[in-house]
Each structure stands twice: as structure tokens, then as C-alpha cells.
Design a protein around this motif. Structure first.
Motif, PDB file in Angstrom:
ATOM      1  N   GLN A   2      47.551 100.408 -25.734  1.00 30.27           N
ATOM      2  CA  GLN A   2      48.110 101.230 -24.665  1.00 30.27           C
ATOM      3  C   GLN A   2      49.495 101.718 -25.036  1.00 30.27           C
ATOM      4  O   GLN A   2      50.173 101.133 -25.861  1.00 30.27           O
ATOM      5  N   GLY A   3      49.912 102.814 -24.419  1.00 28.17           N
ATOM      6  CA  GLY A   3      51.244 103.346 -24.643  1.00 28.17           C
ATOM      7  C   GLY A   3      52.227 102.784 -23.638  1.00 28.17           C
ATOM      8  O   GLY A   3      51.882 101.950 -22.812  1.00 28.17           O
ATOM      9  N   VAL A   4      53.441 103.238 -23.749  1.00 25.25           N
ATOM     10  CA  VAL A   4      54.478 102.831 -22.803  1.00 25.25           C
ATOM     11  C   VAL A   4      55.269 104.048 -22.367  1.00 25.25           C
ATOM     12  O   VAL A   4      55.411 105.013 -23.102  1.00 25.25           O
ATOM     13  N   HIS A   5      55.751 103.989 -21.149  1.00 29.32           N
ATOM     14  CA  HIS A   5      56.626 105.012 -20.595  1.00 29.32           C
ATOM     15  C   HIS A   5      58.050 104.751 -21.070  1.00 29.32           C
ATOM     16  O   HIS A   5      58.368 103.689 -21.588  1.00 29.32           O
ATOM     17  N   ASP A   6      58.921 105.713 -20.813  1.00 26.72           N
ATOM     18  CA  ASP A   6      60.348 105.475 -21.024  1.00 26.72           C
ATOM     19  C   ASP A   6      60.929 104.710 -19.848  1.00 26.72           C
ATOM     20  O   ASP A   6      62.023 104.163 -19.943  1.00 26.72           O
ATOM     21  N   GLU A   7      60.207 104.679 -18.740  1.00 22.24           N
ATOM     22  CA  GLU A   7      60.668 104.001 -17.526  1.00 22.24           C
ATOM     23  C   GLU A   7      60.688 102.488 -17.758  1.00 22.24           C
ATOM     24  O   GLU A   7      59.740 101.920 -18.300  1.00 22.24           O
ATOM     25  N   VAL A   8      61.803 101.850 -17.381  1.00 20.04           N
ATOM     26  CA  VAL A   8      61.934 100.402 -17.566  1.00 20.04           C
ATOM     27  C   VAL A   8      62.226  99.723 -16.234  1.00 20.04           C
ATOM     28  O   VAL A   8      62.709 100.343 -15.285  1.00 20.04           O
ATOM     29  N   LYS A   9      61.920  98.449 -16.204  1.00 21.33           N
ATOM     30  CA  LYS A   9      62.157  97.636 -15.017  1.00 21.33           C
ATOM     31  C   LYS A   9      62.587  96.258 -15.483  1.00 21.33           C
ATOM     32  O   LYS A   9      62.084  95.746 -16.487  1.00 21.33           O
ATOM     33  N   VAL A  52      39.138  88.863 -15.808  1.00 23.52           N
ATOM     34  CA  VAL A  52      38.403  89.736 -16.720  1.00 23.52           C
ATOM     35  C   VAL A  52      39.089  89.694 -18.088  1.00 23.52           C
ATOM     36  O   VAL A  52      40.279  90.001 -18.205  1.00 23.52           O
ATOM     37  N   THR A  53      38.334  89.309 -19.102  1.00 25.91           N
ATOM     38  CA  THR A  53      38.907  89.130 -20.438  1.00 25.91           C
ATOM     39  C   THR A  53      39.605  90.385 -20.936  1.00 25.91           C
ATOM     40  O   THR A  53      40.719  90.311 -21.469  1.00 25.91           O
ATOM     41  N   ALA A  54      39.000  91.540 -20.751  1.00 23.58           N
ATOM     42  CA  ALA A  54      39.616  92.782 -21.240  1.00 23.58           C
ATOM     43  C   ALA A  54      40.953  93.042 -20.551  1.00 23.58           C
ATOM     44  O   ALA A  54      41.908  93.494 -21.191  1.00 23.58           O
ATOM     45  N   THR A  55      41.032  92.745 -19.258  1.00 21.57           N
ATOM     46  CA  THR A  55      42.296  92.929 -18.528  1.00 21.57           C
ATOM     47  C   THR A  55      43.345  91.958 -19.037  1.00 21.57           C
ATOM     48  O   THR A  55      44.489  92.343 -19.308  1.00 21.57           O
ATOM     49  N   LYS A  56      42.972  90.687 -19.165  1.00 20.99           N
ATOM     50  CA  LYS A  56      43.922  89.682 -19.669  1.00 20.99           C
ATOM     51  C   LYS A  56      44.419  90.055 -21.061  1.00 20.99           C
ATOM     52  O   LYS A  56      45.611  89.961 -21.341  1.00 20.99           O
ATOM     53  N   ASP A  57      43.500  90.504 -21.915  1.00 17.83           N
ATOM     54  CA  ASP A  57      43.889  90.878 -23.281  1.00 17.83           C
ATOM     55  C   ASP A  57      44.822  92.082 -23.292  1.00 17.83           C
ATOM     56  O   ASP A  57      45.794  92.120 -24.051  1.00 17.83           O
ATOM     57  N   ALA A  58      44.546  93.075 -22.453  1.00 17.34           N
ATOM     58  CA  ALA A  58      45.399  94.272 -22.402  1.00 17.34           C
ATOM     59  C   ALA A  58      46.802  93.921 -21.925  1.00 17.34           C
ATOM     60  O   ALA A  58      47.794  94.431 -22.459  1.00 17.34           O
ATOM     61  N   ILE A  59      46.897  93.057 -20.931  1.00 18.20           N
ATOM     62  CA  ILE A  59      48.208  92.628 -20.426  1.00 18.20           C
ATOM     63  C   ILE A  59      48.972  91.894 -21.520  1.00 18.20           C
ATOM     64  O   ILE A  59      50.143  92.181 -21.788  1.00 18.20           O
ATOM     65  N   GLY A  90      66.625  84.641 -21.332  1.00 21.66           N
ATOM     66  CA  GLY A  90      67.550  84.807 -20.222  1.00 21.66           C
ATOM     67  C   GLY A  90      66.814  84.929 -18.892  1.00 21.66           C
ATOM     68  O   GLY A  90      65.630  84.623 -18.778  1.00 21.66           O
ATOM     69  N   ASP A  91      67.537  85.399 -17.888  1.00 26.12           N
ATOM     70  CA  ASP A  91      66.971  85.501 -16.538  1.00 26.12           C
ATOM     71  C   ASP A  91      66.129  86.752 -16.332  1.00 26.12           C
ATOM     72  O   ASP A  91      65.244  86.774 -15.470  1.00 26.12           O
ATOM     73  N   TRP A  92      66.422  87.824 -17.069  1.00 29.24           N
ATOM     74  CA  TRP A  92      65.738  89.095 -16.904  1.00 29.24           C
ATOM     75  C   TRP A  92      65.556  89.758 -18.251  1.00 29.24           C
ATOM     76  O   TRP A  92      66.382  89.586 -19.153  1.00 29.24           O
ATOM     77  N   VAL A  93      64.473  90.523 -18.381  1.00 29.08           N
ATOM     78  CA  VAL A  93      64.271  91.359 -19.564  1.00 29.08           C
ATOM     79  C   VAL A  93      63.914  92.766 -19.083  1.00 29.08           C
ATOM     80  O   VAL A  93      63.345  92.946 -18.003  1.00 29.08           O
ATOM     81  N   GLU A  94      64.263  93.762 -19.873  1.00 33.91           N
ATOM     82  CA  GLU A  94      63.924  95.151 -19.582  1.00 33.91           C
ATOM     83  C   GLU A  94      62.537  95.419 -20.169  1.00 33.91           C
ATOM     84  O   GLU A  94      62.338  95.301 -21.380  1.00 33.91           O
ATOM     85  N   VAL A  95      61.601  95.781 -19.303  1.00 35.09           N
ATOM     86  CA  VAL A  95      60.213  95.982 -19.716  1.00 35.09           C
ATOM     87  C   VAL A  95      59.843  97.445 -19.494  1.00 35.09           C
ATOM     88  O   VAL A  95      60.054  97.990 -18.413  1.00 35.09           O
ATOM     89  N   ARG A  96      59.307  98.068 -20.532  1.00 37.71           N
ATOM     90  CA  ARG A  96      58.831  99.448 -20.403  1.00 37.71           C
ATOM     91  C   ARG A  96      57.485  99.460 -19.678  1.00 37.71           C
ATOM     92  O   ARG A  96      56.639  98.601 -19.913  1.00 37.71           O
ATOM     93  N   ARG A  97      57.308 100.445 -18.830  1.00 37.37           N
ATOM     94  CA  ARG A  97      56.066 100.575 -18.064  1.00 37.37           C
ATOM     95  C   ARG A  97      54.929 101.038 -18.970  1.00 37.37           C
ATOM     96  O   ARG A  97      55.100 101.943 -19.789  1.00 37.37           O
ATOM     97  N   GLY A  98      53.773 100.411 -18.800  1.00 38.56           N
ATOM     98  CA  GLY A  98      52.593 100.787 -19.568  1.00 38.56           C
ATOM     99  C   GLY A  98      51.982 102.094 -19.085  1.00 38.56           C
ATOM    100  O   GLY A  98      52.277 102.564 -17.983  1.00 38.56           O
ATOM    101  N   THR A  99      51.123 102.667 -19.908  1.00 37.08           N
ATOM    102  CA  THR A  99      50.459 103.923 -19.571  1.00 37.08           C
ATOM    103  C   THR A  99      48.936 103.794 -19.617  1.00 37.08           C
ATOM    104  O   THR A  99      48.232 104.793 -19.698  1.00 37.08           O
ATOM    105  N   ALA A 100      48.436 102.585 -19.561  1.00 40.40           N
ATOM    106  CA  ALA A 100      46.983 102.390 -19.598  1.00 40.40           C
ATOM    107  C   ALA A 100      46.355 102.972 -18.338  1.00 40.40           C
ATOM    108  O   ALA A 100      47.021 103.159 -17.315  1.00 40.40           O
TER     109      ALA A 100
END
Length: 121
Positions: A2-9, A52-59, A90-100
């Protein structure tokens, strides 16, 4: 993959480690874990889809693509692992949003789970 967005959280790394190890490490329960899964994939994940295995694997792949050092197994007791994740990330990490995108509706995925279970019995 899957790809990722530039949007982070900002997300709790314990939620991400919960998804890569399969053990909930968050004191707040499953809410942050569900939020992290949906952000990493880029679409809503219904509760039944977490088995669902495919969902767990994609995550897991989406998390490890951004955080290769995230633990993938519970190598010790969960409290010790949670402490290690906090020390490493640490307490927080910046995660890019997926595009699946989903390949099944939530109803279709639920029906597939029941079919799979019936075939095992």
C-alpha cells in the motif's frame, strides 16, 4: 504494498506495537489500536475484520514500512515490552496515512469469516 499519504498524525507507538505483535499494550484499551489501524490502512476497519489474515498483514506491513524496528513478537511479558517500546519510540510517533482501499465491504468480509469457519468444522 500500500501507499502512504503526505498527511501525518501523531499516534501512540504502543498502539502500533499492539498491531504488530497481536497483543494490546495500551492502558487505554482497544480504542487507540483501532484508530491506528484505520490510519495506517487509510479506511475504516470494522471489529470483525481484525481477525482477517489479509487485514492483519496489511496493517502490519504498513506499520513496519514506516517503523522497521517496531516489535513483531511478544518476546517477554507485555509490560516489559510496552516499556521497551516507550524507551525506543517515546510517547508519540508521526505516522503517515495509508492509501489502501478495501477489496470487500464489511458485510462481505463478515460472510467470508463465517464461510471460512464453516469449512474448518
Amino acid at each position: 504494498m500500500q501507499g502512504v499519504h503526505d498527511e501525518v498524525k501523531r499516534l501512540d507507538p504502543l498502539a502500533l506495537a499492539s498491531l504488530t505483535t497481536g497483543v494490546v499494550l495500551c492502558n487505554e484499551g482497544f480504542g487507540p489500536v483501532s484508530e491506528a489501524a484505520e490510519w495506517v490502512l487509510g479506511y475504516p476497519v470494522y471489529t470483525h475484520e481484525f481477525i482477517v489474515t489479509a487485514t492483519k498483514d496489511a496493517i502490519k506491513q504498513g506499520i513496519l514500512a514506516q517503523f522497521p524496528a517496531m516489535p513483531t513478537v511478544l518476546s517477554t511479558d507485555w509490560q516489559t515490552l510496552a516499556g521497551q517500546v516507550r524507551a525506543d519510540f517515546g510517547d508519540w510517533v508521526e505516522v503517515r496515512r495509508g492509501t489502501a482501499s478495501r477489496d470487500q465491504s464489511p458485510i462481505e468480509s463478515l460472510a467470508a469469516i463465517f464461510r471460512e469457519k464453516a469449512n474448518r468444522e
